[in-house]
Design a protein around this motif. Structure first.
Motif: not given
Length: 281
Positions: A207-208, A76-84, A49-56, A86-88
């Motif tokens: 981005f988050i 692939l996005v893993m939700d490791p326990g984001y709050n609502e 969800g950060g700038k690096d992976s989104m650019l990738l 951030n996931l949105q």
């Protein structure tokens, strides 16, 4: 009259026009130089969800579109326990950028927090990678792609020397020791973080950052004390005032290691010493 481009198309276009020299060209260089992608690969592009992976994700889409080597992609996005919230934000950015994500859940944040107490980051990173490998393999992938960039490589090298007492780099490609037939690749290995930031700001993207409660609760001096990486970033910035090539010199040094000048080194877990040359004396 030419048709007006969609927002995601404008963002894509900026990668191969405005930022061709700083993003697209070094990305292609890394893919070719380190032989990161082969015919028939199915690659899980791991998005935090950060700038690096989104650019990738966008770089990999662009490469797939133009490459003569056929390969498949899963985002692939893993939700490791984001709050609502951030996931949105991740889902909204993926939609904005036209990246078709696959989301799966894990309890990494809670497990790392419970097991590691005040220092969960190392354990969290290892657990996240394990979950990503497992899910990617389940989906038929043979590689996972992470968004580590050239600045990460440089900073990790310095951190190892200054805080860990070792000279250790970050490889662009690694075979997994726990998941047979799987590899980790880092296609942004030759891209500097500042150039990613320029692309983000140019396209007005939000981005988050790391969204776990541990780093979220750190502010001001506490965060600076916690993060050796922040100190190393500041050190590099200071050195660049006198020598603009500092980053490239550090990066080049891990491609130009002179083993004959080192007192000791390890290879595949085995220690070697310069004294080995004097054993017969």
């Amino acid at each position: 009259m030419p048709k007006e481009l969609e927002r995601y198309q404008q963002i894509e276009r900026s990668i191969i026009t405005t930022y061709r020299k700083t993003l697209w060209s070094p990305f292609v260089l890394a893919v070719k130089k380190y032989r990161l992608i082969s015919k028939g690969d199915k690659i899980a592009v791991c998005i935090s969800g950060g700038k690096d992976s989104m650019l990738l994700a966008k770089l990999m889409q662009e490469l797939q579109r133009h490459s003569e080597v056929p390969f498949e992609l899963v985002f692939l996005v893993m939700d490791p326990g984001y709050n609502e919230e951030n996931l949105q934000r991740i889902k909204d950015n993926a939609a904005l950028l036209n990246v078709p994500i696959t989301v799966f859940e894990s309890d990494v944040f809670a497990a790392a927090d419970a097991a590691a107490g005040d220092s969960p980051c190392y354990l969290c990173a290892r657990m996240r990678r394990g979950h990503l490998y497992a899910k990617a393999k389940e989906l038929g992938c043979n590689k996972i792609a992470l968004g580590h960039h050239k600045s990460d490589v440089i900073e990790t090298t310095l951190m190892g020397m200054l805080y860990g007492g070792q000279l250790q780099g970050m490889l662009p490609r690694i075979k997994s020791s726990n998941f047979e037939g799987m590899e980790l690749i880092r296609p942004m290995y030759c891209i500097l973080e500042n150039d990613i930031l320029r692309w983000k700001e140019h396209n007005d993207l939000q981005f988050i950052a790391c969204a776990c409660k541990f780093t979220k609760n750190l502010t001001g001096g506490e965060e600076d004390t916690f993060s050796a990486r922040r100190k190393v970033k500041a050190l590099i910035a200071e050195l660049k005032k006198e020598n603009f090539n500092v980053e490239n010199n550090i990066f080049q040094s891990i491609h130009n290691v002179q083993l004959d000048t080192l007192a000791e080194y390890k290879q595949e877990g085995k220690k070697y010493s310069f004294l080995n040359k004097f054993e017969d004396e």
